[in-house]
Design an enzyme around this catalytic site. Structure first.
Site, mmCIF file in Angstrom:
data_model
loop_
_atom_site.group_PDB
_atom_site.id
_atom_site.type_symbol
_atom_site.label_atom_id
_atom_site.label_comp_id
_atom_site.label_asym_id
_atom_site.label_seq_id
_atom_site.Cartn_x
_atom_site.Cartn_y
_atom_site.Cartn_z
ATOM 1 N NE ARG A 284 -35.184 -14.836 -28.125
ATOM 2 C CZ ARG A 284 -36.002 -14.080 -28.834
ATOM 3 N NH1 ARG A 284 -36.484 -12.966 -28.291
ATOM 4 N NH2 ARG A 284 -36.354 -14.415 -30.056
ATOM 5 C CD GLU A 313 -40.181 -15.384 -21.517
ATOM 6 O OE1 GLU A 313 -40.973 -15.714 -22.432
ATOM 7 O OE2 GLU A 313 -39.426 -14.404 -21.604
ATOM 8 C CG HIS A 332 -41.930 -12.563 -24.283
ATOM 9 N ND1 HIS A 332 -41.107 -13.654 -24.290
ATOM 10 C CD2 HIS A 332 -41.604 -11.863 -25.407
ATOM 11 C CE1 HIS A 332 -40.329 -13.628 -25.354
ATOM 12 N NE2 HIS A 332 -40.619 -12.539 -26.052
#
Length: 596
Positions: A284, A313, A332
């Site tokens: 994370r 993000e 990601h």
């Protein structure tokens, strides 16, 4: 509706006057009657009672075909992607289950619009930030996720980033595509023989460790809940956080983002690392203070970083971190393999089908409905149980982790009149949630504890007296661990905290062998000092000068002029400087801040 059209739906036709509470109804029937005020007008009412049908599952975001096939064997599946919030609320009243990924917000309005029909929400993935758990529980809707299917994909991506970073793959690729040939500039480092620290030794962390061992790396790990036997089986040594930072050549992050792990890597922790350490993060983004990481990169403390996740993000295009020449980044992609996506689809489909069948899933992330009268009576004790768990785990320290917990309930009620499952679940919740992404509840508490090697033993003390109140006190003991506050160790050698409910408010009433009495609201400072006049005033003055409001203060002592423990309830978190000032008072021997 015309008479002729309606007549085809009658199976069979009944006269209105023939209906009564005793009349057995077929699964589908119609009632016809004439309006006496308009004899030429005829009405038909069609109704269904117990019509056997499949449940309806709304799939609001793309799901793998294997998962859809599994759902279709049990339910009617409606795949409707890119729904607006209004469209979702309109459709949801016709659905028994909803499956989403991260892009659909399942808020209170969705549950209200379902009018009680929605029985389960499935999140195809791990995080459930987009689902209102409180509203789901209130409306009796179970929420399940798919936490295991992408484990291998995330671990592989972590290894891929580590290798690419060590050998400057991304930078060299960009360079040669720009028409350059810079062999001397992109000399890398070898992985073999290097020490890799895995922070967070859960499913993904342990899989990274397995693969790193295969690359010839020396692997150590820090995780308060890691099972020692599982670590030994892989060939990994569990160490303290401080030792992990001081010895690492590479650090791979695999912990969830919680209050305890937020910005865990910051200026202070970077300063404790070996110069030239390399950081990998596929967990994370928020566990790293990104501004502090840029400073560490510029100073050379951190030689390189490889990041798949970010605090925001997508990150801004002009981010200093993203643009740093010693940083390798991906958008990601940890779970983005074809196999992982199919695995997630199957896992969430199985969980949703099981929930629709009435089965309790281990991947449930919200509490089931509890009878109102039971919840009303136990409510303050539920809060007490969770906060005692949080206090106890914050008092523990050392690399061995929390493994053995004993819970004692003192009550005047017979065992059959006091169900402690919910209390035990809340203690487990308090012990595990501060450093875990798992949402612990009555459904998954025991399963979650077992998965982390946490043994919970329960004991009941039967008291004489009126059973008007369900409990007199709850006591939590953690065995075989060291404590960051030595006075929390009881005479028998365990960390011990005890609490009671007074006037509906949970109170901490014992720490170690010291009797205290402080409300479990806000947060707590525990301070051991020499018992002498003026100590309460000195500590209170320091907190007052720093604008920290004190809600409660209690002192427990062994004997006059000997040692005492002061428990101070505070509304705000004191700064490190404030705690240091208290610690510098000559009579103060130790102190600890505990966040509730």
């Amino acid at each position: 509706m015309s008479t002729s059209a309606a007549s085809t739906l009658r199976t069979p036709s009944l006269k209105l006057s023939s209906l009564s509470s005793r009349t057995p109804l077929p699964s589908a029937f119609s009632v016809s009657f004439n309006d006496k005020r308009a004899p030429s007008r005829r009405y038909v009412i069609v109704a269904c009672s117990g019509l056997p049908s499949k449940p309806t599952v709304l799939v609001a975001e793309k799901l793998g075909e294997a998962g859809l096939d599994l759902l279709k064997e049990f339910a009617n599946v409606d795949c409707a992607y890119n729904l607006s919030p209004e469209e979702l609320c309109t459709k949801i009243s016709l659905c028994d289950a909803l499956i989403v990924r991260s892009g659909t917000k399942v808020n209170r309005e969705v549950f209200e619009s379902s009018s009680g029909r929605l029985k389960v929400v499935g999140r195809a993935g791990v995080g459930i930030d987009n689902v209102d758990l409180s509203a789901a529980t209130e409306f009796g809707c179970l929420v399940v996720n798919a936490p295991t299917a992408n484990t291998v994909a995330a671990a592989e991506h972590g290894i891929a980033l580590m290798a690419a970073m060590a050998r400057n793959v991304a930078q060299a690729d960009a360079s040669i595509k720009a028409g350059k040939w810079q062999r001397n500039k992109y000399v890398g480092v070898s992985l073999v023989g290097k020490t890799l620290v895995v922070l967070g030794f859960g499913k993904v962390g342990s899989e990274v460790a397995r693969r790193a061992k295969g690359l010839g790396m020396h692997v150590i790990a820090h995780d308060p809940y890691a099972a020692a036997d599982r670590a030994r089986a892989i060939g990994v040594e569990l160490v303290s956080f401080e030792e992990a930072l001081a010895t690492a050549d590479f650090i791979s992050l695999h912990m969830p983002l919680t209050a305890a792990t937020s910005k865990m890597l910051n200026d202070e922790t970077f300063a404790k690392m070996k110069k030239g350490v390399r950081i990998i993060n596929v967990a994370r983004g928020g566990v790293i203070d990104e501004e502090a990481l840029v400073r560490a990169l510029d100073s050379g403390i951190v030689a390189q970083a490889a990041l798949d996740v970010f605090t925001v993000e997508p990150p801004s295009k002009d981010s200093k971190l993203i643009q740093h020449e010693n940083v390798t980044v991906t958008p990601h992609l940890g779970a983005s393999t074809m196999e992982a996506q199919e695995g997630v689809a199957i896992e969430i489909a199985e969980a949703v089908v099981g929930a629709l069948k009435g089965e309790l899933a281990a991947t449930a992330v919200n509490a089931p409905m509890v009878p109102a009268e039971v919840l009303t009576e136990l409510k303050p004790y539920v809060v007490l149980a969770e906060k005692l768990g949080r206090l106890a785990v914050q008092l523990a320290t050392g690399g061995s982790g929390v493994k053995s917990v004993k819970v004692t309930y003192a009550s005047s009620r017979a065992p059959d009149d006091l169900d402690t499952r919910l209390l035990r679940a809340m203690i487990i919740k308090g012990l595990i949630e501060p450093i875990s992404s798992v949402f612990v509840n009555l459904v998954n508490a025991d399963y979650t504890a077992k998965q982390r090697g946490l043994r919970i033993a329960e004991e009941r003390i039967l008291l004489d007296g009126s059973p008007e109140n369900p409990l007199e006190f709850i006591q939590v003991q953690i065995a075989n661990v060291e404590s960051k506050f030595a006075s929390a160790i009881s005479d028998s050698g365990e960390i011990k905290v005890e609490g009671r409910v007074k006037d509906g408010v949970p109170h901490l009433t014992k720490v170690g062998s010291f009797e205290v009495d402080v409300s479990l609201e806000g947060s707590i400072i525990l301070c051991r000092q020499v018992d002498q006049p003026g100590m309460i005033g000195k500590v209170g003055s320091v907190l007052g000068e720093e604008n920290v409001n004190v809600s409660f203060m209690s002192v427990g002592r062994i004997a006059p002029r000997k040692q005492a423990v002061m428990a101070i309830g505070v509304d705000e978190q004191p700064s490190k400087e404030t705690l240091k000032k208290i610690g510098n008072i000559p009579a103060v021997e130790e102190l600890v801040f505990l966040k509730l």
